[in-house]
Design an enzyme around this catalytic site. Structure first.
Site, PDB file in Angstrom:
ATOM      1  N   TYR A 297       0.842  -1.192   0.000  1.00  0.00           N
ATOM      2  CA  TYR A 297       0.000   0.000   0.000  1.00  0.00           C
ATOM      3  C   TYR A 297       0.877   1.242   0.000  1.00  0.00           C
ATOM      4  O   TYR A 297       1.670   1.469   0.914  1.00  0.00           O
ATOM      5  CB  TYR A 297      -0.894  -0.024   1.230  1.00  0.00           C
ATOM      6  CG  TYR A 297      -2.084   0.907   1.177  1.00  0.00           C
ATOM      7  CD1 TYR A 297      -3.330   0.431   0.777  1.00  0.00           C
ATOM      8  CD2 TYR A 297      -1.989   2.239   1.559  1.00  0.00           C
ATOM      9  CE1 TYR A 297      -4.445   1.268   0.750  1.00  0.00           C
ATOM     10  CE2 TYR A 297      -3.086   3.077   1.538  1.00  0.00           C
ATOM     11  CZ  TYR A 297      -4.315   2.587   1.137  1.00  0.00           C
ATOM     12  OH  TYR A 297      -5.407   3.419   1.115  1.00  0.00           O
ATOM     13  N   TYR A 341      -5.680   5.341  -7.070  1.00  0.00           N
ATOM     14  CA  TYR A 341      -5.927   5.246  -5.630  1.00  0.00           C
ATOM     15  C   TYR A 341      -7.321   4.677  -5.427  1.00  0.00           C
ATOM     16  O   TYR A 341      -8.320   5.376  -5.540  1.00  0.00           O
ATOM     17  CB  TYR A 341      -5.814   6.630  -4.989  1.00  0.00           C
ATOM     18  CG  TYR A 341      -6.174   6.677  -3.521  1.00  0.00           C
ATOM     19  CD1 TYR A 341      -5.389   6.030  -2.573  1.00  0.00           C
ATOM     20  CD2 TYR A 341      -7.287   7.378  -3.083  1.00  0.00           C
ATOM     21  CE1 TYR A 341      -5.704   6.078  -1.225  1.00  0.00           C
ATOM     22  CE2 TYR A 341      -7.617   7.438  -1.741  1.00  0.00           C
ATOM     23  CZ  TYR A 341      -6.824   6.787  -0.811  1.00  0.00           C
ATOM     24  OH  TYR A 341      -7.148   6.842   0.521  1.00  0.00           O
TER      25      TYR A 341
END
Length: 388
Positions: A297, A341
């Site tokens: 991430y 995102y």
């Protein structure tokens, strides 16, 4: 999975379908429409029909309720529905929840989804505009009055301490950004397709909150992503090679807050991801040397470095050199820095593609992938593997 002993979830469920909308800055349609498109695409990928689905999982932050998505997709009765808290930290936990439901017989086919207009609608990067009184919000009261209003400002505190502790400069973060954009440049689905960057360009990008520059920060994106989970046995009869859930974990560290855990013993690591790492290694029996691809991430570059260190891929303070050497294929879709995102859900999809052998930046022979969820918050992670 207990923090003290391995669980028995591994190998009992698999990801069999992935689907997404396009990734854009202005989708032109509702978040519900994005969710439905992603769910339908994931079911088509798996070769399943809406009638096959009996479970749905999403984020507490998602605006599209499970029952509404079910109605809009033509899904019938639901025997399982669930939501996971803490923003991007929920990503891998949605799959864990689905796997738990499948493994215990609560549901047979569970779809995990996340959809938002994060660029054209609510922009998380704009920071805290208003907060209703709550126990959860009280922790922010120790930071907001002093100007720490945005995610970048919260991460900058930890990033500055990391640099100081290990005698580094902000340029080391550039290795993560360059790697992500190199992969995004060859990924047609990525917003930054065809647009790699250099270390010099990273170093020349404007400051957002020192020591973070513009190119240290992830994008803001409109889009949707869905993941289909079922049993390994059923997966073998479906359209795509299954990505078996070898291990799944959630983690919150001692003294955990949401992005503002500044009163812990140290700021140079991510204890919540350390909890996840310990569980994944215990549950799978694997080690860092067994991982072929890591999808970490990357909402902010410093936290990618800290994750590599928490998982034991390298020593403390050594992750920038590890990334610079391309010692491990990292964020081969371009990550949230380069592709989109989507609160980490697109990273799960890339981990599946690597197992299938269908990534645009395919790692030859990839059989085991690590994928993580948001950091700085209670988080989650997965180890996925090829069947057999």
């Amino acid at each position: 999975m207990s923090a003290r002993k391995p669980d028995t979830l591994g190998g009992r469920a698999a990801i069999v379908g992935i689907g997404a909308t396009e990734f854009s800055k202005d989708s032109g349609r509702s978040e519900l429409k994005l969710a439905v498109e992603a769910v339908q695409a994931a079911l088509d990928d798996a070769g399943l029909a809406p009638a096959d689905v009996d479970g749905l999982v999403t984020f507490t932050m998602d605006t599209s309720p499970e029952i509404t998505v079910a109605q809009a997709c033509g899904i019938g009765d639901l025997t399982f529905f669930s939501r996971v808290h803490y923003g991007g930290g929920a990503a891998c936990a949605t799959v864990q929840q689905a796997a738990l439901a499948v493994a215990t017989g609560v549901a047979e086919v569970v779809v995990c989804y996340r959809a938002f207009n994060e660029r054209s609608g609510r922009r998380f990067g704009s920071g805290v505009q208003h907060r209703e009184p709550s126990a959860e919000g009280a922790a922010l009261g120790w930071s907001l009055p002093f100007g720490l209003l945005t995610p970048a400002s919260w991460v900058a505190m930890a990033a500055q301490r990391y640099l100081y502790a290990y005698g580094l400069t902000p340029e080391v973060f550039g290795h993560v950004a360059v790697t992500a954009r190199r992969h995004a440049a060859t990924n047609p689905a990525a917003y930054f397709h065809g647009k790699p960057i250099t270390l010099a360009e990273h170093a020349a990008s404007r400051w957002i909150v020192e020591p973070l520059r513009l190119l240290d920060c992830c994008q803001e994106t409109d889009g949707g992503q869905a993941i289909v989970v079922t049993s390994v046995e059923r997966a073998r009869d479906l359209r795509r090679p299954p990505a078996v859930i070898t291990a799944a974990a959630q983690g919150a560290g001692r003294g955990q807050e949401q992005m503002t855990s500044f009163y812990r013993d140290g700021l140079t690591g991510l204890p919540e991801m350390g909890v996840v790492a310990g569980q994944l290694w215990r549950g799978s029996g694997l080690t860092p040397a067994d991982v072929d691809v890591a999808i970490l991430y990357d909402h902010f570059t410093p936290f990618v470095l800290m994750q590599l260190e928490e998982f034991g891929f390298c020593g403390r303070g050594e992750a920038a050199g590890f990334v610079a050497e391309d010692a491990l294929p990292l964020n081969t879709h371009g990550g949230q820095l380069g592709e989109a995102y989507l609160h980490g859900m697109n990273g799960i999809a890339e981990a599946v593609r690597q197992i299938r052998g269908s990534s645009v930046n395919q790692v030859p022979g990839a059989a085991r992938t690590l994928v993580t969820a948001g950091t700085g918050v209670p988080t989650s992670g997965l180890l996925l593997g090829a069947d057999g």
